[in-house]
Design a protein around this motif. Structure first.
Motif, short mmCIF file in Angstrom:
data_model
loop_
_atom_site.label_atom_id
_atom_site.label_comp_id
_atom_site.label_asym_id
_atom_site.label_seq_id
_atom_site.Cartn_x
_atom_site.Cartn_y
_atom_site.Cartn_z
N THR A 90 1.59 -0.97 0.37
CA THR A 90 -0.53 -0.19 -0.05
C THR A 90 0.75 1.54 0.81
O THR A 90 1.90 1.39 0.49
CB THR A 90 -0.63 0.07 1.29
N SER A 91 0.18 2.16 -0.49
CA SER A 91 0.92 4.27 -0.05
C SER A 91 0.25 4.16 0.88
O SER A 91 -1.11 4.35 0.87
CB SER A 91 0.94 3.82 -1.68
N ILE A 92 0.30 4.81 1.48
CA ILE A 92 -0.57 5.89 2.90
C ILE A 92 0.21 7.33 3.07
O ILE A 92 0.76 7.81 2.21
CB ILE A 92 -0.33 5.14 4.14
N HIS A 135 -5.09 5.16 3.69
CA HIS A 135 -4.57 4.30 2.39
C HIS A 135 -4.88 5.94 1.66
O HIS A 135 -5.64 6.91 1.05
CB HIS A 135 -5.56 3.39 2.52
N ASN A 136 -3.75 5.80 0.87
CA ASN A 136 -3.51 6.73 -0.32
C ASN A 136 -4.83 6.56 -2.21
O ASN A 136 -3.71 6.47 -2.93
CB ASN A 136 -2.48 7.17 -0.96
N ILE A 137 -6.14 5.48 -1.66
CA ILE A 137 -6.33 5.52 -2.63
C ILE A 137 -7.63 6.29 -3.01
O ILE A 137 -7.96 6.56 -1.59
CB ILE A 137 -6.62 4.34 -2.62
N CYS A 138 -7.93 7.06 -3.70
CA CYS A 138 -9.43 7.88 -4.08
C CYS A 138 -10.49 6.51 -3.56
O CYS A 138 -10.74 5.26 -4.49
CB CYS A 138 -9.05 8.31 -5.02
N ARG A 139 -11.68 6.97 -3.27
CA ARG A 139 -12.96 5.41 -2.99
C ARG A 139 -13.35 5.94 -4.48
O ARG A 139 -14.52 4.90 -4.76
CB ARG A 139 -13.62 6.44 -2.06
#
Length: 422
Positions: free
Chosen positions: A72-74, A88-92
């Motif tokens: 992951t990326s944070i 967490h570095n993720i768009c929903r």
């Protein structure tokens, strides 16, 4: 997790009987299968240090961290309320990496009021709440409160920021650190605002580099060229042994004596050290930092060199007697590669000479670090041959035994907990 008592004087290994004295296997450093188990059993369950609060000086300050071992990326950010949070570095919306600059694989940092996705401009506030959806009416019964960023457990100890990817951590951060590490509380980490950082991609298993910094048996040999010939020869013949080792739960430490370089004869020093009044052990003119915490210099060495605290799984805090400290991180990227980060922290320099002295100490550290790293790929390539599958360790290498034993302990527990019952 079991904790070990502080041993009496004498052989160190014999006072930790669970570790044994037999030759050890390095299969855990050459097996892709073990690496995958480490990712699940350790790097998604243990507390991991990802930085310090000085990197987040104001509201909206953030940095990202790429964590291949956790897949992951944070984003780590200081919120409007002053709290340190991680997401967490993720768009929903469609799963795009939310925060990145020119290269989505590279880490980034900065200051912002909100996070905006580059793909469709969804916006999230610093706490991770979804605040804006482009053309929101086009969606079907979209409840923005349900689609905030996915949070990561985040706690701060003595200015060090830790994250934990477990659904619910087994212990608080302070419980995980235990009394040996928390014995550092009160050290003036916050005063160390002058920093130097090195990063290297190493073609070797992460534990092999940790092993290199867990013993000083190698120092008179591997680092001989850093000292005058007559001194190196005498040191190699006499050998070196640290006066104190300690194991506490999953963590380890080694403490050692030092040298007062300015008291050595001039021919034993390098000319640049006299000019800058500094060297590997740091600037000679030590700033007054006040009383030190009780967890330092347990052997009461005079002169005292350093204490190296290895926090499981992959983080080291190394406190030098000359009034500064450094950290090591070993971030696995595969079973036989990792990223090494070394960061040196000094008090703010009081003069140009002191600044140059800090830079010389940083350059000296880099040279020693390169020497330590120079053997790693040679080691990795040969243990992967499996021509030898057991390796003998001496009493000074007790901490190496513990790291590999602790890794096996976490994996075994993970396998027990996830065993499939017929």
């Amino acid at each position: 997790m079991p904790r070990f008592p502080k041993p009496p004087a004498g052989s160190w290994t014999e006072h930790y009987p669970d570790l044994g004295t037999d030759p050890v296997s390095y299969e855990d450093s050459i097996s892709p299968e073990v690496y995958e188990l480490e990712r699940a059993a350790i790097f998604t369950r243990a507390w991991l240090n990802v930085g310090r609060i000085e990197s987040l000086p104001r509201t909206g300050s953030y940095f990202t961290k790429e964590l291949a071992a956790a897949n992951t990326s944070i984003i780590v950010v200081r919120t409007r309320g002053g709290a340190i949070k991680a997401h967490h570095n993720i768009c929903r919306h469609r799963g795009n990496k939310l925060v990145w600059d020119d290269d989505p694989r590279a880490e980034s940092s900065g200051t912002c009021r909100q996070f905006t996705c580059k793909y469709h401009a969804w916006r999230y506030n610093l706490d991770g709440a979804l605040t804006h959806v482009q053309q929101e009416s086009e969606f079907f019964d979209l409840d923005k409160e349900r689609y905030g960023l996915v949070s990561v457990h985040c706690e701060v100890w003595e200015g060090f920021i830790f994250v934990n990817f477990a659904q619910e951590p087994e212990q608080s951060l302070r419980e995980f650190l235990g009394p040996m590490v928390t014995g550092l509380e009160g050290y003036p980490f916050e005063r160390m605002t002058s920093s130097f950082k090195y990063r290297s991609e190493v073609k070797a298993n992460w534990k092999l580099y940790m092993d290199a910094f867990q013993e000083f048996y190698h120092a008179p040999v591997l680092h001989a060229n850093q000292s005058p010939a007559q001194y190196s020869k005498a040191a190699a013949e006499a050998g070196f042994e640290a006066p104190h080792y300690r194991i506490d739960g999953p963590h380890r430490m080694v403490s050692t004596s030092g040298v007062r370089a300015w008291e050595m004869s001039p021919e034993m020093r390098k000319p640049i050290e006299d000019i800058c009044q500094s060297g590997l052990f740091g600037p000679w003119d030590k700033q007054d930092l006040g009383p030190m915490p009780p967890g330092l210099n347990p052997a009461k060495c005079d002169p005292w060199g350093l204490d190296s605290f290895q926090l499981f799984p992959n983080f080291t805090i190394l406190v030098w007697g000359q009034g500064w400290y450094l950290t090591y991180h070993y971030w696995p990227t595969s079973y036989n590669t990792h990223v090494f980060e070394g960061t040196l922290y000094f008090p703010a320099p009081r003069s140009a000479r002191e600044r140059v002295g800090q830079e010389l100490a940083a350059a000296s550290f880099k040279e020693f670090g390169l020497q330590d790293a120079n053997t790693l790929e040679a080691t990795q390539s040969m243990i992967e041959s499996r021509a030898v599958d057991r390796f003998v360790l001496n009493d000074q290498e007790v901490l190496l035994r513990h790291l590999h034993r602790e890794t096996a302990h976490w994996i075994a527990r993970h396998e027990r907990e996830n065993a499939v019952t017929p």
